[in-house]
Write an enzyme that holds these catalytic residues in place. Structure first.
Site, PDB file in Angstrom:
ATOM      1  N   ASP A  67      47.237  42.409  44.967  1.00 42.57           N
ATOM      2  CA  ASP A  67      46.861  41.002  44.856  1.00 42.57           C
ATOM      3  C   ASP A  67      48.060  40.078  44.966  1.00 42.57           C
ATOM      4  O   ASP A  67      49.205  40.502  44.892  1.00 42.57           O
ATOM      5  CB  ASP A  67      46.113  40.750  43.533  1.00 42.57           C
ATOM      6  CG  ASP A  67      46.726  41.489  42.339  1.00 42.57           C
ATOM      7  OD1 ASP A  67      47.883  41.917  42.443  1.00 42.57           O
ATOM      8  OD2 ASP A  67      46.042  41.637  41.318  1.00 42.57           O
ATOM      9  N   ASN A 136      40.409  42.068  29.697  1.00 46.15           N
ATOM     10  CA  ASN A 136      38.962  41.927  29.927  1.00 46.15           C
ATOM     11  C   ASN A 136      38.444  43.014  30.860  1.00 46.15           C
ATOM     12  O   ASN A 136      37.312  42.949  31.320  1.00 46.15           O
ATOM     13  CB  ASN A 136      38.647  40.531  30.498  1.00 46.15           C
ATOM     14  CG  ASN A 136      39.366  40.278  31.815  1.00 46.15           C
ATOM     15  OD1 ASN A 136      39.994  41.174  32.366  1.00 46.15           O
ATOM     16  ND2 ASN A 136      39.272  39.059  32.303  1.00 46.15           N
ATOM     17  N   HIS A 138      39.733  43.755  33.814  1.00 46.36           N
ATOM     18  CA  HIS A 138      39.906  43.523  35.254  1.00 46.36           C
ATOM     19  C   HIS A 138      40.874  44.543  35.856  1.00 46.36           C
ATOM     20  O   HIS A 138      41.760  45.057  35.188  1.00 46.36           O
ATOM     21  CB  HIS A 138      40.294  42.078  35.569  1.00 46.36           C
ATOM     22  CG  HIS A 138      41.690  41.681  35.243  1.00 46.36           C
ATOM     23  ND1 HIS A 138      42.034  40.405  34.871  1.00 46.36           N
ATOM     24  CD2 HIS A 138      42.855  42.366  35.240  1.00 46.36           C
ATOM     25  CE1 HIS A 138      43.334  40.331  34.671  1.00 46.36           C
ATOM     26  NE2 HIS A 138      43.852  41.507  34.885  1.00 46.36           N
ATOM     27  N   GLU A 143      37.662  40.098  38.269  1.00 47.45           N
ATOM     28  CA  GLU A 143      37.286  39.684  36.921  1.00 47.45           C
ATOM     29  C   GLU A 143      35.885  40.190  36.575  1.00 47.45           C
ATOM     30  O   GLU A 143      35.113  40.547  37.469  1.00 47.45           O
ATOM     31  CB  GLU A 143      37.309  38.151  36.834  1.00 47.45           C
ATOM     32  CG  GLU A 143      38.656  37.525  37.174  1.00 47.45           C
ATOM     33  CD  GLU A 143      39.700  37.721  36.094  1.00 47.45           C
ATOM     34  OE1 GLU A 143      39.506  38.548  35.179  1.00 47.45           O
ATOM     35  OE2 GLU A 143      40.736  37.048  36.160  1.00 47.45           O
TER      36      GLU A 143
HETATM   37  C1  F6R Z   1      48.501  43.174  38.876  1.00 50.39           C
HETATM   38  C2  F6R Z   1      47.095  43.383  38.619  1.00 50.39           C
HETATM   39  C3  F6R Z   1      46.483  43.200  37.267  1.00 50.39           C
HETATM   40  C4  F6R Z   1      47.270  43.839  36.151  1.00 50.39           C
HETATM   41  C5  F6R Z   1      46.593  43.602  34.798  1.00 50.39           C
HETATM   42  C6  F6R Z   1      47.396  44.180  33.659  1.00 50.39           C
HETATM   43  O1  F6R Z   1      48.795  43.385  40.265  1.00 50.39           O
HETATM   44  O2  F6R Z   1      46.426  43.694  39.534  1.00 50.39           O
HETATM   45  O3  F6R Z   1      45.181  43.720  37.294  1.00 50.39           O
HETATM   46  O4  F6R Z   1      47.400  45.213  36.391  1.00 50.39           O
HETATM   47  O5  F6R Z   1      46.449  42.230  34.604  1.00 50.39           O
HETATM   48  O6  F6R Z   1      48.584  43.468  33.546  1.00 50.39           O
HETATM   49  P1  F6R Z   1      49.707  43.892  32.506  1.00 50.39           P
HETATM   50  O7  F6R Z   1      50.270  45.189  32.991  1.00 50.39           O
HETATM   51  O8  F6R Z   1      50.722  42.780  32.598  1.00 50.39           O
HETATM   52  O9  F6R Z   1      49.063  43.991  31.173  1.00 50.39           O
END
Ligand code: F6R
Length: 244
Positions: A67, A136, A138, A143
């Site tokens: 992303d 959440n 994701h 989401e």
């Molecule tokens: C990042 C991504 C997100 C993160 C998720 C967890 O490229 O795709 O889905 O993996 O938000 O983020 P952290 O590791 O910062 O808790």
């Protein structure tokens, strides 16, 4: 699904890096799907260390990231391109032209999403997709309560994600509201999935993703249906699990 328990963050990072390293040693031209966020930073650090020791060669590896924010220049430190360059790509012998992220500055996001899906398919698909999980549930920026059948698309970030990501910006009002993300369908097409999870604050969502119903309200729960998933998580993130 395999769940690998790690003692702490360093151990989680080392174990996950070992899995990526094995992938690259076995198939030097692997297509790696990569993630940003706090969790994989240690994985990248470990891979860099092994690269510097001469244990791993990225010269033929191709990468596609999950992303990117919309509207942020790749030179800004909050962009995922900047994160990847600084946390990984600049430190190993990967060819810059072999590294790919969605273009958050594209003039037409629909065309960009089509280009990105075609790129992944032209590369022969993703051999190993590294994932983190949001509070959440994701994965990527998919989401809760979005359709499961999507390939790369533009998404509006929800308030919880904006707040969680505000730590990387001056304040929450500066967090972009849109991002481009590989969709659940695109993620599920990866040949292998490696999910890294760290910390007590992820314990509940990890438990739901693995043991709860497969439901779009917990996007990560879809991985229960993938044939080759490895989760590497520390004890705190696994505290709701019981092991024999
Ligand atoms: C990042 C991504 C997100 C993160 C998720 C967890 O490229 O795709 O889905 O993996 O938000 O983020 P952290 O590791 O910062 O808790």
């Amino acid at each position: 699904m395999k769940i690998i328990r790690a003692n702490d963050y360093a151990d989680m990072s080392r174990k996950a890096a070992n899995i990526i390293s094995a992938q690259v040693i076995l198939s030097p031209d692997s297509v790696l799907g990569l993630a940003t966020g706090s969790t994989p930073v240690g994985v990248y650090r470990q891979l860099i260390e092994w690269y510097k020791k001469g244990d791993i060669d990225f010269s033929k590896v191709r990468t596609v990231n999950l992303d990117e924010y919309c509207g942020i220049s790749p030179t800004r430190e909050q962009s995922y391109r900047y994160y990847m360059n600084h946390n990984f790509f600049n430190e190993v012998n990967i060819m810059p032209e072999n590294t790919n992220l969605p273009n958050g500055l594209a003039a037409d996001f629909d065309t960009e999403c089509i280009r990105y899906d075609r790129l992944i398919s032209d590369l022969g698909g993703i051999d190993l997709q590294l994932l983190g999980i949001g509070h959440n549930g994701h994965i990527g920026f998919n989401e809760p309560d979005q359709a499961y059948g999507k390939m790369t698309h533009r998404i509006e970030l929800n308030q919880r994600t904006i707040e969680a990501n505000a730590r990387f910006f001056e304040d929450a009002s500066r967090v972009p509201h849109y991002a481009l993300t590989m969709g659940i369908k695109a993620i599920m097409q990866a040949k292998k999935i490696l999910l890294v999870v760290f910390g007590e604050d992820k314990a509940e969502i990890l438990y739901k993703a693995v043991n709860g119903p497969v439901t779009p309200s917990v996007p990560a729960s879809i991985i229960q249906l993938h044939p080759d998933v490895t989760i590497v998580a520390d004890n705190a993130a696994l505290q709701k699990f019981t092991f024999d």
